[in-house]
Design an enzyme around this catalytic site. Structure first.
Site, PDB file in Angstrom:
ATOM      1  N   HIS A 183       0.840  -1.192   0.000  1.00  0.00           N
ATOM      2  CA  HIS A 183       0.000   0.000   0.000  1.00  0.00           C
ATOM      3  C   HIS A 183       0.878   1.246   0.000  1.00  0.00           C
ATOM      4  O   HIS A 183       1.566   1.537   0.981  1.00  0.00           O
ATOM      5  CB  HIS A 183      -0.896  -0.045   1.247  1.00  0.00           C
ATOM      6  CG  HIS A 183      -1.975   1.000   1.267  1.00  0.00           C
ATOM      7  ND1 HIS A 183      -2.955   1.024   2.241  1.00  0.00           N
ATOM      8  CD2 HIS A 183      -2.230   2.051   0.454  1.00  0.00           C
ATOM      9  CE1 HIS A 183      -3.752   2.045   2.017  1.00  0.00           C
ATOM     10  NE2 HIS A 183      -3.330   2.682   0.941  1.00  0.00           N
TER      11      HIS A 183
ATOM     12  N   HIS B  13       3.708   0.736   3.076  1.00  0.00           N
ATOM     13  CA  HIS B  13       3.651  -0.331   4.066  1.00  0.00           C
ATOM     14  C   HIS B  13       2.959  -1.552   3.457  1.00  0.00           C
ATOM     15  O   HIS B  13       2.486  -1.517   2.316  1.00  0.00           O
ATOM     16  CB  HIS B  13       2.898   0.129   5.326  1.00  0.00           C
ATOM     17  CG  HIS B  13       1.448   0.451   5.076  1.00  0.00           C
ATOM     18  ND1 HIS B  13       1.027   1.658   4.562  1.00  0.00           N
ATOM     19  CD2 HIS B  13       0.321  -0.281   5.238  1.00  0.00           C
ATOM     20  CE1 HIS B  13      -0.295   1.669   4.432  1.00  0.00           C
ATOM     21  NE2 HIS B  13      -0.739   0.496   4.832  1.00  0.00           N
TER      22      HIS B  13
ATOM     23  N   ASP C 181      -0.027  -4.497   4.203  1.00  0.00           N
ATOM     24  CA  ASP C 181      -1.187  -4.859   5.022  1.00  0.00           C
ATOM     25  C   ASP C 181      -1.326  -6.379   5.019  1.00  0.00           C
ATOM     26  O   ASP C 181      -1.624  -6.984   3.982  1.00  0.00           O
ATOM     27  CB  ASP C 181      -2.450  -4.203   4.479  1.00  0.00           C
ATOM     28  CG  ASP C 181      -2.427  -2.690   4.640  1.00  0.00           C
ATOM     29  OD1 ASP C 181      -2.123  -2.239   5.755  1.00  0.00           O
ATOM     30  OD2 ASP C 181      -2.690  -1.975   3.656  1.00  0.00           O
TER      31      ASP C 181
ATOM     32  N   LYS D 144      -9.410   8.291 -43.252  1.00  0.00           N
ATOM     33  CA  LYS D 144      -8.365   7.347 -42.884  1.00  0.00           C
ATOM     34  C   LYS D 144      -7.032   8.061 -43.113  1.00  0.00           C
ATOM     35  O   LYS D 144      -6.579   8.202 -44.241  1.00  0.00           O
ATOM     36  CB  LYS D 144      -8.429   6.068 -43.714  1.00  0.00           C
ATOM     37  CG  LYS D 144      -7.414   5.027 -43.266  1.00  0.00           C
ATOM     38  CD  LYS D 144      -7.462   3.778 -44.121  1.00  0.00           C
ATOM     39  CE  LYS D 144      -6.526   2.723 -43.544  1.00  0.00           C
ATOM     40  NZ  LYS D 144      -5.131   3.191 -43.401  1.00  0.00           N
TER      41      LYS D 144
ATOM     42  N   ASP E   7      -3.217   8.985 -43.394  1.00  0.00           N
ATOM     43  CA  ASP E   7      -2.016   8.284 -43.843  1.00  0.00           C
ATOM     44  C   ASP E   7      -0.852   8.803 -43.008  1.00  0.00           C
ATOM     45  O   ASP E   7      -0.103   9.684 -43.431  1.00  0.00           O
ATOM     46  CB  ASP E   7      -1.797   8.561 -45.331  1.00  0.00           C
ATOM     47  CG  ASP E   7      -0.749   7.625 -45.925  1.00  0.00           C
ATOM     48  OD1 ASP E   7      -0.313   6.710 -45.211  1.00  0.00           O
ATOM     49  OD2 ASP E   7      -0.374   7.834 -47.093  1.00  0.00           O
TER      50      ASP E   7
ATOM     51  N   HIS F 275     -13.532 -34.542 -25.293  1.00  0.00           N
ATOM     52  CA  HIS F 275     -12.903 -35.477 -24.364  1.00  0.00           C
ATOM     53  C   HIS F 275     -12.658 -36.805 -25.077  1.00  0.00           C
ATOM     54  O   HIS F 275     -13.493 -37.246 -25.874  1.00  0.00           O
ATOM     55  CB  HIS F 275     -13.814 -35.717 -23.155  1.00  0.00           C
ATOM     56  CG  HIS F 275     -14.012 -34.506 -22.289  1.00  0.00           C
ATOM     57  ND1 HIS F 275     -13.616 -34.460 -20.986  1.00  0.00           N
ATOM     58  CD2 HIS F 275     -14.559 -33.295 -22.559  1.00  0.00           C
ATOM     59  CE1 HIS F 275     -13.907 -33.271 -20.470  1.00  0.00           C
ATOM     60  NE2 HIS F 275     -14.492 -32.543 -21.415  1.00  0.00           N
TER      61      HIS F 275
ATOM     62  N   HIS G  27      -2.631 -31.773 -15.866  1.00  0.00           N
ATOM     63  CA  HIS G  27      -2.784 -33.164 -16.266  1.00  0.00           C
ATOM     64  C   HIS G  27      -1.411 -33.758 -16.559  1.00  0.00           C
ATOM     65  O   HIS G  27      -0.614 -33.160 -17.286  1.00  0.00           O
ATOM     66  CB  HIS G  27      -3.656 -33.277 -17.527  1.00  0.00           C
ATOM     67  CG  HIS G  27      -5.083 -32.912 -17.299  1.00  0.00           C
ATOM     68  ND1 HIS G  27      -5.964 -32.630 -18.321  1.00  0.00           N
ATOM     69  CD2 HIS G  27      -5.792 -32.790 -16.158  1.00  0.00           C
ATOM     70  CE1 HIS G  27      -7.146 -32.354 -17.818  1.00  0.00           C
ATOM     71  NE2 HIS G  27      -7.068 -32.437 -16.501  1.00  0.00           N
TER      72      HIS G  27
END
Length: 877
Positions: free
Chosen positions: A42, A48, A50, A254, A256, A687, A746
């Site tokens: 913090h 410090h 907490d 647009k 360039d 699966h 797994h």
């Protein structure tokens, strides 16, 4: 009688601070649940830590000025402060000025704590002893109340590391200094107090903080919520279209030029390119102009351009201005404001954001800063109008859309001519009187194939650009072609290959069917886009860009039941129009959102499975597959389907009915069309059995699914996997690992097809029980949530005939659509979580892979009698 207000609530105004308010009642902590701990770093008036322990449905909290030490000699002062709600455990963000504890907060560590003895009694007695299992802190600790005089009524305690294997001398190691970052976002706070003025300080704002918005306690309209301004912000990118779509769109020029984002933080202005480079020093006048607007913290989005005599963007003139340092010639056209004066505007409609931007820029039509006005032409005439003005094209933004830091269909680009960036991979010798080089060889990145040849460009150069380009390319020359596929001898004859780092913009007439550009002309080098992001830009048609999907409330229960059962609906005009073809399979309702967290659609999942077909199909080959179907998405009802029944999945293979007597046929997915067809029918997860169907009674591997208590930190999962692998190594069994896509890992052990199901399952069970007996404080071999509190369950039950495990590279039906991904042992320690890859980011990993993580996988191992003996179990006869 009203319940008294707690000290926590009394100190905070939840209409201003984003800290979580208390909820009604407290959940009592019991034996059936692990107790959490969190340490916040913090950066308030004084930096410090907490220290918070869950007890009796709240977080008991201590402020530790110096932070924890791994040296028992260092007894850290810990000032007991008010209890915090459990929801505070995940809080990270910035507490606004004027509020209690104002400053940045990060989660420095978190995990679970195991009290020694009754925690209520030891807490009351002021002698708490416990074990921490965190991402950073582990081992035994103590909190001891002292009789030292404190500040006001706050008790003074000491946080002490107990002597064990986790002890480190303070003379050689300081964990606070060595690991300053958040375990949630990677952000740091308080690291640059001395250098904050120079802009080097990093804060918790490095990761955007999701704020809670409690209801207002008064009838007054609350003040605008301030938020943590992120240190980094990626721009929203536009999708290339071939014609303007229907609907309400706002169109702009647009430009360039160079896309530049402006960050304003603590009064400091930084100008940042699309790929994160700081160009503030190159654009001092523009930075000063923004500074003079006197804006609070925020982000602006726009494009740097140089205008020619006709008032149109000229990219070559822009490059020249940078080359000679004439930033006074550069105009910054602004078109969006994601953050303004400490407020997050990203969720506001684009019209509102642009209105706010136009207001702060005023009416200035000249000068270094200008607002990008919208066109007044109708949408059908918009591209014709732009081309008549000799513009490159237009950008369209869907009315009502939010700001997203990614390429989005809510922003589109329409070009007057075909024009895009290419990676320069080589050059040819000049002919005749030409100097430098003849033509440039172009390429684009293609998923799964690397750099793919896209043709040549030999026009558009003057003597200056020929010389400059040749000078840049010479140091990059290399012998080998950087292309993923070799060119024909005719195409590659006389080519000088270079490292693929330069990016050039090219204008051209068309793409051939072979992916080669025709009638091309070189425009300029681009330094604002990395070569790794250059791909073939395929223009989409208006039917691909739809309005946000709205559920059809009129759908009858009967039609919904038919859809869930996999029955085809009667084709309607809208169904036919809205279907999109992927790998030859028509995807109905492509716009359906299947995951609210990521906003991903059904079409995204279909494209994902098409794109990773070469990776996943080998894991499905010759195996019966079971499907987890989620027709309404991750949050809807889910169906696990092992047999074909009447499910009409396009192209799926139905297996011999003798393989599973008494049931409908088992299924196999053996093609990209079947894979996409499964996605069309609402399948998210795939699966597979532990055997191939040609020898279905003889498994060719066994699986250990390490399933943790969700409260355990990820570090525990890494250590558990390493321990299990070590046991398998001792037995002489080669093993391979993959993320589950959930919380666990797994472990796959390949086998020769010799032992039957009962034998393989019995061995996996014996192995799980052996590990649990050796380390009972970490593992359990007994299923059920109550048996895995603070532990990891070694699930061996998947090794039964008919049972299945999620396939490698399968998506998971969880928020974010994570993927189960094979990894190498070398990668294990660096994994961040089991769900760090998902259908949106997996391709990035696959492109970077230099070798198959499961290289060397062979089904040749056997379970031997000595292995049974080492586990303390008699081998079956």
């Amino acid at each position: 009688m009203a319940k008294p207000v707690s000290e926590y609530t009394r100190k905070r105004n939840f209409d201003i601070t984003s800290e979580p308010p208390e909820t009604a009642g407290r959940a009592r902590s019991g034996k059936g649940k692990a107790l959490s701990f969190v340490i916040h770093k913090h950066d308030a008036r004084n930096l410090h830590y907490d220290f918070r322990l869950e007890l009796d449905g709240t977080l008991k909290s201590w402020a530790v000025p110096k932070g924890p030490s791994l040296d028992p000699k260092n007894k850290r002062l810990a000032v007991h402060v008010e209890d915090h709600p459990l929801g505070y455990g995940s809080f990270e963000g910035s507490i606004p000025e004027g509020q209690y504890g104002a400053g940045d907060v990060i989660v420095w560590d978190r995990g679970i704590w195991q009290p020694h003895g009754d925690p209520r009694e030891t807490y009351k007695a002021g002698k708490l002893k416990f074990t921490l299992i965190g991402e950073k802190l582990t081992g035994d600790w103590a909190l001891v109340r002292t009789h030292l005089p404190g500040s006001g009524d706050k008790e003074q305690w000491l946080l002490i590391k107990e002597k064990d294997e986790a002890v480190r001398s303070a003379d050689e190691y300081d964990i606070v200094a060595d690991k300053p970052e958040s375990v949630v976002s990677g952000a740091t706070v308080g690291e640059g107090r001395a250098s904050a003025k120079s802009g080097t300080r990093k804060t918790a704002a490095a990761a955007p903080v999701a704020e809670k918005k409690p209801a207002s306690k008064t009838t007054k309209k609350p003040a605008a919520k301030k938020t943590a301004i992120p240190q980094k912000l990626s721009p929203q990118l536009a999708t290339l279209m071939d014609t303007p779509p229907e609907g309400e769109w706002l169109y702009e020029i647009k430009f360039d030029g160079y896309r530049i984002m402006t960050r304003i933080l603590d009064g400091e202005v930084r100008l940042i390119t699309r790929n994160g480079h700081d160009w503030t020093e190159r654009l001092p006048l523009q930075a000063k102009a923004i500074s003079e607007l006197n804006l609070g913290d925020g982000w602006l989005d726009g494009e740097m351009v140089v205008l020619n005599d006709a008032g149109l963007p000229d990219f070559q003139a822009l490059q020249n201005a940078f080359d000679i340092g004439r930033s006074k010639d550069i105009v910054y056209y602004l078109f969006d404001v994601p953050f303004l004066n400490g407020e997050d505007l990203r969720e506001k409609p684009v019209e509102d954001r642009r209105a706010a931007l136009k207001k702060l820029l005023g009416k200035q039509k000249k000068g270094l800063l200008r607002f990008s006005d919208a066109f007044s032409a109708g949408h059908r005439d918009i591209i014709e109008s732009a081309c008549l003005l000799s513009l490159e094209g237009v950008i369209g933004k869907r009315a009502g859309s939010v700001y997203q830091s990614r390429r989005s269909p809510d922003w589109i680009k329409l070009k007057c001519k075909l024009r895009q960036e290419f990676v320069i991979v080589g050059f040819t010798k000049p002919q005749g009187t030409r100097s430098g080089f003849g033509a440039l060889l172009l390429a684009v990145n293609e998923e799964g194939a690397g750099l793919v040849y896209a043709g040549r460009v030999g026009t558009g150069f003057n003597q200056k650009t020929l010389a400059e380009l040749f000078e840049k390319m010479q140091p990059l020359e290399q012998d080998a072609s950087p292309l993923g596929k070799k060119l024909t001898s005719a195409q590659g004859r006389g080519v000088h290959w270079i490292k693929p780092t330069l990016v050039g913009e090219v204008e051209f007439g068309e793409w051939t069917r072979e992916g080669i550009v025709r009638h091309s002309a070189f425009i300029a080098l681009r330094s604002d886009k990395p070569a790794s992001e250059v791909v073939h830009e395929y223009p989409k048609t208006p039917k691909d860009i739809k309005a946000p999907f709205k559920p059809n409330a009129s759908k009858t229960s009967a039609s919904k039941t038919d859809e869930l059962a996999g029955k085809p609906k009667a084709a309607s005009k809208r169904d036919s129009k809205d279907k999109i073809e992927v790998a030859g399979v028509l995807i109905s309702h492509p716009e359906r959102v299947i995951d609210k967290k990521s906003g991903l659609h059904k079409i995204d999942l279909a494209h994902f499975y098409e794109s990773i077909s070469d990776w996943i199909l080998p894991h499905l080959d010759h195996r019966a597959v079971a499907l987890l179907r989620c027709p309404e998405g991750v949050e809807g009802e889910q169906f696990f389907q092992k047999h074909a029944e009447r499910l009409a999945i396009p192209n799926i293979k139905q297996l011999d009915p003798k393989l599973d007597p008494g049931h409908a046929r088992l299924m196999e997915i053996d093609s990209v069309q079947a894979l996409v067809g499964a996605a069309q029918m609402g399948t998210i997860e795939l699966h597979t059995w532990g055997s191939t169907y040609d020898k279905i009674e003889l498994p060719d591997h066994f699986v250990l699914d390490l399933d943790p208590d969700p409260a355990l930190p990820w570090r525990s999962m890494i250590e558990a996997t390493q321990i299990t692998l070590s046991v398998l190594d001792e037995l002489g069994l080669d093993a391979y690992i993959k993320t589950s896509g959930g919380k666990g890992m797994h472990i796959i052990v390949p086998l020769a097809r010799k032992a039957d199901w009962d034998t393989v399952k019995a061995f996996a069970k014996a192995l799980a029980q052996f590990i649990a007996e050796q380390l009972p404080e970490r593992f359990t071999a007994t299923s059920g949530p109550k048996n895995r509190v603070s532990k990891i369950f070694i699930d061996y039950l998947r090794n039964t005939r008919g049972a299945s495990t999620v396939a490698a590279y399968s998506a998971r039906a969880r928020p974010g659509l994570p993927v189960s991904v094979p990894v190498s042992r070398d990668e294990l320690a660096s994994l961040k979580s089991s769900d760090q890859w998902n259908i949106a980011n997996l391709q990035k990993r696959l492109r970077k892979l230099k070798a198959d993580p499961w290289a060397g996988y062979k089904n040749t191992q056997r379970i031997t009698r000595p292995m049974w003996k080492r586990l303390g179990v008699k081998a079956p006869t």
